[in-house]
Design a protein around this motif. Structure first.
Motif, PDB file in Angstrom:
ATOM      1  N   SER A 278     -24.070  -8.275 -56.455  1.00  0.00           N
ATOM      2  CA  SER A 278     -23.365  -8.286 -55.175  1.00  0.00           C
ATOM      3  C   SER A 278     -24.166  -7.483 -54.158  1.00  0.00           C
ATOM      4  CB  SER A 278     -21.954  -7.709 -55.318  1.00  0.00           C
ATOM      5  OG  SER A 278     -22.020  -6.337 -55.677  1.00  0.00           O
ATOM      6  N   SER A 279     -23.824  -7.661 -52.878  1.00  0.00           N
ATOM      7  CA  SER A 279     -24.490  -6.945 -51.794  1.00  0.00           C
ATOM      8  C   SER A 279     -23.428  -6.414 -50.841  1.00  0.00           C
ATOM      9  CB  SER A 279     -25.444  -7.877 -51.046  1.00  0.00           C
ATOM     10  OG  SER A 279     -26.443  -8.391 -51.910  1.00  0.00           O
ATOM     11  N   ASP A 280     -23.659  -5.217 -50.319  1.00  0.00           N
ATOM     12  CA  ASP A 280     -22.732  -4.623 -49.370  1.00  0.00           C
ATOM     13  C   ASP A 280     -23.173  -5.037 -47.966  1.00  0.00           C
ATOM     14  OD1 ASP A 280     -21.020  -3.041 -47.861  1.00  0.00           O
ATOM     15  OD2 ASP A 280     -20.963  -1.492 -49.409  1.00  0.00           O
ATOM     16  N   TYR A 281     -22.609  -6.126 -47.478  1.00  0.00           N
ATOM     17  CA  TYR A 281     -23.076  -6.714 -46.223  1.00  0.00           C
ATOM     18  C   TYR A 281     -22.758  -5.843 -45.009  1.00  0.00           C
ATOM     19  CZ  TYR A 281     -23.777 -10.889 -49.038  1.00  0.00           C
ATOM     20  OH  TYR A 281     -24.208 -11.770 -49.994  1.00  0.00           O
ATOM     21  N   GLY A 282     -21.649  -5.105 -45.037  1.00  0.00           N
ATOM     22  CA  GLY A 282     -21.322  -4.234 -43.925  1.00  0.00           C
ATOM     23  C   GLY A 282     -22.380  -3.162 -43.714  1.00  0.00           C
ATOM     24  N   LEU A 283     -22.779  -2.507 -44.812  1.00  0.00           N
ATOM     25  CA  LEU A 283     -23.820  -1.492 -44.733  1.00  0.00           C
ATOM     26  C   LEU A 283     -25.165  -2.120 -44.370  1.00  0.00           C
ATOM     27  CD1 LEU A 283     -22.982   0.795 -47.798  1.00  0.00           C
ATOM     28  CD2 LEU A 283     -22.257   1.010 -45.419  1.00  0.00           C
ATOM     29  N   MET A 284     -25.397  -3.320 -44.888  1.00  0.00           N
ATOM     30  CA  MET A 284     -26.638  -4.019 -44.595  1.00  0.00           C
ATOM     31  C   MET A 284     -26.761  -4.302 -43.098  1.00  0.00           C
ATOM     32  SD  MET A 284     -27.970  -7.674 -46.075  1.00  0.00           S
ATOM     33  CE  MET A 284     -27.266  -7.290 -47.664  1.00  0.00           C
ATOM     34  N   MET A 285     -25.666  -4.770 -42.497  1.00  0.00           N
ATOM     35  CA  MET A 285     -25.672  -5.052 -41.060  1.00  0.00           C
ATOM     36  C   MET A 285     -25.874  -3.767 -40.259  1.00  0.00           C
ATOM     37  SD  MET A 285     -25.281  -8.316 -40.919  1.00  0.00           S
ATOM     38  CE  MET A 285     -24.709  -9.656 -41.965  1.00  0.00           C
ATOM     39  N   ALA A 286     -25.245  -2.675 -40.698  1.00  0.00           N
ATOM     40  CA  ALA A 286     -25.431  -1.394 -40.011  1.00  0.00           C
ATOM     41  C   ALA A 286     -26.888  -0.950 -40.080  1.00  0.00           C
ATOM     42  CB  ALA A 286     -24.515  -0.334 -40.631  1.00  0.00           C
ATOM     43  N   GLY A 287     -27.505  -1.128 -41.239  1.00  0.00           N
ATOM     44  CA  GLY A 287     -28.923  -0.792 -41.377  1.00  0.00           C
ATOM     45  C   GLY A 287     -29.805  -1.645 -40.484  1.00  0.00           C
ATOM     46  N   MET A 288     -29.449  -2.918 -40.334  1.00  0.00           N
ATOM     47  CA  MET A 288     -30.218  -3.806 -39.457  1.00  0.00           C
ATOM     48  C   MET A 288     -30.110  -3.382 -38.001  1.00  0.00           C
ATOM     49  SD  MET A 288     -29.307  -7.484 -41.217  1.00  0.00           S
ATOM     50  CE  MET A 288     -30.158  -8.451 -39.977  1.00  0.00           C
ATOM     51  N   VAL A 289     -28.905  -2.991 -37.574  1.00  0.00           N
ATOM     52  CA  VAL A 289     -28.731  -2.525 -36.191  1.00  0.00           C
ATOM     53  C   VAL A 289     -29.543  -1.261 -35.949  1.00  0.00           C
ATOM     54  CG1 VAL A 289     -27.069  -1.598 -34.534  1.00  0.00           C
ATOM     55  CG2 VAL A 289     -26.450  -3.567 -35.940  1.00  0.00           C
ATOM     56  N   LEU A 290     -29.531  -0.338 -36.909  1.00  0.00           N
ATOM     57  CA  LEU A 290     -30.305   0.895 -36.772  1.00  0.00           C
ATOM     58  C   LEU A 290     -31.796   0.609 -36.658  1.00  0.00           C
ATOM     59  CD1 LEU A 290     -28.451   3.134 -39.389  1.00  0.00           C
ATOM     60  CD2 LEU A 290     -28.442   3.430 -36.913  1.00  0.00           C
ATOM     61  N   SER A 291     -32.258  -0.418 -37.372  1.00  0.00           N
ATOM     62  CA  SER A 291     -33.687  -0.753 -37.329  1.00  0.00           C
ATOM     63  C   SER A 291     -34.071  -1.479 -36.045  1.00  0.00           C
ATOM     64  CB  SER A 291     -34.059  -1.613 -38.545  1.00  0.00           C
ATOM     65  OG  SER A 291     -33.436  -2.884 -38.476  1.00  0.00           O
ATOM     66  N   ILE A 292     -33.106  -2.153 -35.419  1.00  0.00           N
ATOM     67  CA  ILE A 292     -33.385  -2.908 -34.194  1.00  0.00           C
ATOM     68  C   ILE A 292     -33.473  -2.003 -32.970  1.00  0.00           C
ATOM     69  CG2 ILE A 292     -32.383  -4.593 -32.577  1.00  0.00           C
ATOM     70  CD1 ILE A 292     -31.234  -6.051 -35.003  1.00  0.00           C
ATOM     71  N   ILE A 293     -32.692  -0.924 -32.949  1.00  0.00           N
ATOM     72  CA  ILE A 293     -32.574  -0.078 -31.746  1.00  0.00           C
ATOM     73  C   ILE A 293     -33.918   0.438 -31.222  1.00  0.00           C
ATOM     74  CG2 ILE A 293     -31.692   2.135 -30.909  1.00  0.00           C
ATOM     75  CD1 ILE A 293     -29.168   1.618 -32.565  1.00  0.00           C
ATOM     76  N   PRO A 294     -34.824   0.980 -32.072  1.00  0.00           N
ATOM     77  CA  PRO A 294     -36.102   1.484 -31.532  1.00  0.00           C
ATOM     78  C   PRO A 294     -36.936   0.407 -30.842  1.00  0.00           C
ATOM     79  CG  PRO A 294     -35.729   2.336 -33.737  1.00  0.00           C
ATOM     80  CD  PRO A 294     -34.696   1.286 -33.515  1.00  0.00           C
ATOM     81  N   ILE A 295     -36.952  -0.810 -31.391  1.00  0.00           N
ATOM     82  CA  ILE A 295     -37.724  -1.890 -30.776  1.00  0.00           C
ATOM     83  C   ILE A 295     -37.115  -2.302 -29.452  1.00  0.00           C
ATOM     84  CG2 ILE A 295     -38.377  -4.311 -31.048  1.00  0.00           C
ATOM     85  CD1 ILE A 295     -40.115  -2.433 -32.620  1.00  0.00           C
ATOM     86  N   LEU A 296     -35.788  -2.329 -29.368  1.00  0.00           N
ATOM     87  CA  LEU A 296     -35.131  -2.641 -28.103  1.00  0.00           C
ATOM     88  C   LEU A 296     -35.469  -1.603 -27.034  1.00  0.00           C
ATOM     89  CD1 LEU A 296     -31.552  -3.822 -29.157  1.00  0.00           C
ATOM     90  CD2 LEU A 296     -33.414  -5.222 -28.262  1.00  0.00           C
ATOM     91  N   LEU A 297     -35.459  -0.328 -27.419  1.00  0.00           N
ATOM     92  CA  LEU A 297     -35.808   0.731 -26.476  1.00  0.00           C
ATOM     93  C   LEU A 297     -37.245   0.579 -25.989  1.00  0.00           C
ATOM     94  CD1 LEU A 297     -34.145   3.842 -28.187  1.00  0.00           C
ATOM     95  CD2 LEU A 297     -33.340   2.585 -26.189  1.00  0.00           C
ATOM     96  N   LEU A 298     -38.146   0.236 -26.916  1.00  0.00           N
ATOM     97  CA  LEU A 298     -39.549   0.027 -26.535  1.00  0.00           C
ATOM     98  C   LEU A 298     -39.670  -1.112 -25.534  1.00  0.00           C
ATOM     99  CD1 LEU A 298     -42.594   0.625 -26.981  1.00  0.00           C
ATOM    100  CD2 LEU A 298     -42.534  -1.080 -28.821  1.00  0.00           C
ATOM    101  N   TYR A 299     -38.942  -2.191 -25.780  1.00  0.00           N
ATOM    102  CA  TYR A 299     -39.006  -3.328 -24.868  1.00  0.00           C
ATOM    103  C   TYR A 299     -38.459  -2.972 -23.489  1.00  0.00           C
ATOM    104  CZ  TYR A 299     -38.214  -7.830 -22.706  1.00  0.00           C
ATOM    105  OH  TYR A 299     -38.214  -8.865 -21.823  1.00  0.00           O
ATOM    106  N   PHE A 300     -37.342  -2.249 -23.441  1.00  0.00           N
ATOM    107  CA  PHE A 300     -36.759  -1.870 -22.156  1.00  0.00           C
ATOM    108  C   PHE A 300     -37.701  -0.961 -21.367  1.00  0.00           C
ATOM    109  CE2 PHE A 300     -32.439  -2.697 -24.165  1.00  0.00           C
ATOM    110  CZ  PHE A 300     -32.292  -3.910 -23.501  1.00  0.00           C
ATOM    111  N   VAL A 301     -38.433  -0.097 -22.070  1.00  0.00           N
ATOM    112  CA  VAL A 301     -39.380   0.797 -21.399  1.00  0.00           C
ATOM    113  C   VAL A 301     -40.563   0.020 -20.828  1.00  0.00           C
ATOM    114  CG1 VAL A 301     -41.050   2.659 -21.785  1.00  0.00           C
ATOM    115  CG2 VAL A 301     -38.748   2.841 -22.736  1.00  0.00           C
ATOM    116  N   LEU A 302     -41.023  -1.004 -21.573  1.00  0.00           N
ATOM    117  CA  LEU A 302     -42.238  -1.720 -21.187  1.00  0.00           C
ATOM    118  C   LEU A 302     -41.986  -3.030 -20.458  1.00  0.00           C
ATOM    119  CD1 LEU A 302     -44.387  -1.243 -24.435  1.00  0.00           C
ATOM    120  CD2 LEU A 302     -44.440   0.115 -22.335  1.00  0.00           C
ATOM    121  N   GLN A 303     -40.725  -3.428 -20.291  1.00  0.00           N
ATOM    122  CA  GLN A 303     -40.464  -4.751 -19.732  1.00  0.00           C
ATOM    123  C   GLN A 303     -40.992  -4.896 -18.307  1.00  0.00           C
ATOM    124  OE1 GLN A 303     -36.373  -5.805 -19.162  1.00  0.00           O
ATOM    125  NE2 GLN A 303     -35.728  -3.765 -18.525  1.00  0.00           N
ATOM    126  N   LYS A 304     -40.985  -3.802 -17.536  1.00  0.00           N
ATOM    127  CA  LYS A 304     -41.513  -3.853 -16.177  1.00  0.00           C
ATOM    128  C   LYS A 304     -42.978  -4.258 -16.182  1.00  0.00           C
ATOM    129  CE  LYS A 304     -42.476  -0.916 -12.176  1.00  0.00           C
ATOM    130  NZ  LYS A 304     -42.398   0.460 -11.616  1.00  0.00           N
TER     131      LYS A 304
END
Length: 278
Positions: free
Chosen positions: A239-265
């Motif tokens: 079995s897999s704990d999908y709730g925790l898995m999704m939380a881990g995915m969101v945590l991993s996405i945040i730094p890349i989103l911040l990088l994009y927002f900083v460099l999008q200009k």
């Protein structure tokens, strides 16, 4: 009237495409606040039957040892991207300005290397770096491999930018003023390559930060894990704990989103500059 209808239809189409594109990310986000049972039973419901579960993020960070794996991913990504930008821009500058036959051959080989699937190199990498060099379980080894795989595309991008948008007269003027090749590169060439640098930083940061296959081959010790490998801890044999898995995915996405927002200009400036030149 016809023109207004055309513009309206375009906006509607783009809005629909945007919603389709962001829908998977929305699902990941809302399911990161649900229990495992609710994720499986009602994945499309915003709040599950067991209520809002913000504790998923705390538990996910503990299970992943998030502080350690975040630092590992950050160091590997930053060092790899910086080296890729420096090496590929220097190589592209040499290829673009020095018309030696060997440069044409090497540039062609680098372009051809981009066609080789990584899966073909998996077994040789493990064999050579593991059995022969005994260099696995090392951040330095992983960084060197990322740089090796990333320099070809970077050189291709920088070479095109230098040839098409940087006149040789600028370098001739710098040479007359007494500037060395290194000074010309650092003071004239690299600043003018800013849009390409930003584009390459985004592409390589995204690829290296989210890479699972190469780190899984090189890193075996848990203290060296990156975020994608650590996220595997939520997968079990039965079995897999999908709730925790999704939380881990969101945590991993945040730094890349911040990088994009900083460099999008800068990305938008590069696109506009390319359009004007075209």
């Amino acid at each position: 009237m016809k023109k207004k209808f055309s513009h309206a239809s375009r906006y509607i189409l783009l809005t629909v495409l945007l919603l389709i594109y962001i829908f998977p990310f929305f699902l990941v986000f809302i399911n990161s606040f649900k229990s495992k049972r609710d994720v499986i039973k009602n994945p499309l419901v915003i709040i599950g039957s067991e209520g809002f579960q913000p504790g998923n993020y705390i538990l996910a960070m503990k299970r992943m040892n998030f502080g350690n794996v975040f630092i590992n991913s950050l160091v590997i990504t930053i060092v790899s991207v910086v080296l890729i930008v420096l090496f590929s821009s220097m190589t592209a500058y040499l290829f673009a300005r020095c018309k030696w036959k060997i440069n044409k051959i090497l540039f062609s080989l680098m372009i051809l290397s981009m066609v080789i699937p990584f899966q073909v190199l998996m077994i040789p990498i493990v064999s050579v770096y593991g059995s022969v060099l005994h260099a696995l379980n090392s951040r330095i080894t992983l960084i060197c491999l990322h740089v090796g795989f990333g320099v070809s595309m970077g050189t291709f991008m920088f070479n095109g930018a230098i040839v098409s948008s940087i006149p040789a007269e600028l370098e001739e003027a710098a040479k007359i003023d007494g500037a060395s090749k290194l000074k010309t590169y650092s003071s004239i060439i690299l600043p003018l390559l800013k849009p390409t640098v930003v584009t390459l930083v985004i592409i390589d940061s995204l690829a290296i930060w989210n890479d699972y296959l190469l780190p899984s081959l090189v890193l075996v010790k848990k203290e060296l894990y990156t975020i994608p490998i650590a996220a595997q801890s939520f997968h079990g044999d039965f079995s897999s704990d999908y709730g925790l898995m999704m939380a881990g995915m969101v945590l991993s996405i945040i730094p890349i989103l911040l990088l994009y927002f900083v460099l999008q200009k800068h990305i938008i400036e590069g696109v506009v500059a390319g359009a004007v030149k075209g």
